[in-house]
Design a protein around this motif. Sequence first.
Motif, mmCIF file in Angstrom:
data_model
loop_
_atom_site.group_PDB
_atom_site.id
_atom_site.type_symbol
_atom_site.label_atom_id
_atom_site.label_comp_id
_atom_site.label_asym_id
_atom_site.label_seq_id
_atom_site.Cartn_x
_atom_site.Cartn_y
_atom_site.Cartn_z
ATOM 1 N N GLY A 121 0.789 -1.227 0.000
ATOM 2 C CA GLY A 121 0.000 0.000 0.000
ATOM 3 C C GLY A 121 0.815 1.267 0.000
ATOM 4 N N GLN A 122 2.111 1.169 -0.181
ATOM 5 C CA GLN A 122 2.953 2.362 -0.236
ATOM 6 C C GLN A 122 4.244 2.007 -0.952
ATOM 7 N N GLY A 123 4.983 3.047 -1.338
ATOM 8 C CA GLY A 123 6.252 2.851 -2.034
ATOM 9 C C GLY A 123 6.172 3.309 -3.476
ATOM 10 N N ALA A 124 7.312 3.255 -4.164
ATOM 11 C CA ALA A 124 7.395 3.708 -5.553
ATOM 12 C C ALA A 124 6.568 2.820 -6.458
ATOM 13 N N VAL A 125 5.936 3.421 -7.479
ATOM 14 C CA VAL A 125 5.080 2.655 -8.373
ATOM 15 C C VAL A 125 5.890 1.641 -9.165
ATOM 16 N N GLY A 126 7.182 1.910 -9.356
ATOM 17 C CA GLY A 126 8.025 0.976 -10.106
ATOM 18 C C GLY A 126 8.156 -0.364 -9.415
ATOM 19 N N SER A 127 7.959 -0.406 -8.121
ATOM 20 C CA SER A 127 8.041 -1.662 -7.375
ATOM 21 C C SER A 127 6.673 -2.123 -6.888
ATOM 22 N N CYS A 128 5.614 -1.615 -7.508
ATOM 23 C CA CYS A 128 4.246 -1.978 -7.101
ATOM 24 C C CYS A 128 4.014 -3.465 -7.329
ATOM 25 N N SER A 129 3.674 -4.171 -6.283
ATOM 26 C CA SER A 129 3.481 -5.619 -6.392
ATOM 27 C C SER A 129 2.284 -5.980 -7.265
ATOM 28 N N ILE A 130 1.236 -5.138 -7.259
ATOM 29 C CA ILE A 130 0.052 -5.434 -8.073
ATOM 30 C C ILE A 130 0.394 -5.329 -9.554
#
Length: 225
Positions: free
Chosen positions: A117-126
């Motif tokens: 639910g947080q963090g850079a979009v480049g590492s987005c798990s979804i």
Amino acid sequence: MTGCSIGRAARATGVNVETIRFYERRGLVPQPPRPTQGYREYGAETIERIRFIRHAQQIGFSLNDIRELLALRTDPGSDCSEVRLRAVAKLGDVNAKICRLQQMRAALETLIAACPGQGAVGSCSILNEIARQNLRPVGSIHPAKPTAKGPVAMITTEFIVDGMHCGGCAKTATALLRQVPGVRKAEVTYPEKRARVLHDPDQASAADLHAAVGQTGYVVRDLGA
């Protein structure tokens, strides 16, 4: 009801004017002749036909399905078993859609649960998981297990189907069995009330076959029971 305008016909059937015109273009509803003066008049039979089409659409029938139902409805030589077979097939379609929706829900729930639910979009798990899933079936969050090679060992299962009243009932039960994944051949006979199914036991168990027939209210029991 006496003849009425298309506007009144729309209000009486719960659809809009353009829907009636669409039905007319598709040949589902006859268009009344245009009088020299005044408006086209829609009679009680046409009003009832429009209602029938609307209600059939609400329970999932396509316009092509409805065209066939209307033809059966006006054919004095048709049998109710033919209508039931179409309803059974539509139920199978609905169940398949529900299954796909359940797979989609499970996939989304898994993705959401794994997301911080947080963090850079480049590492987005979804986003990353969706990218990895692009070659897999919907709902397959984990890689599919390899299947064994070689011929499938088919088996034949027989059982009794009680509660049938005619040959049409046997046709309905046969259609239900043929929709079960893994079934190669199926036949239900009347008045013998016997089902004979050739199927892949890894895909369709005897319980699956019993459940498929039982959804119509027929009573299934083993031979000799």
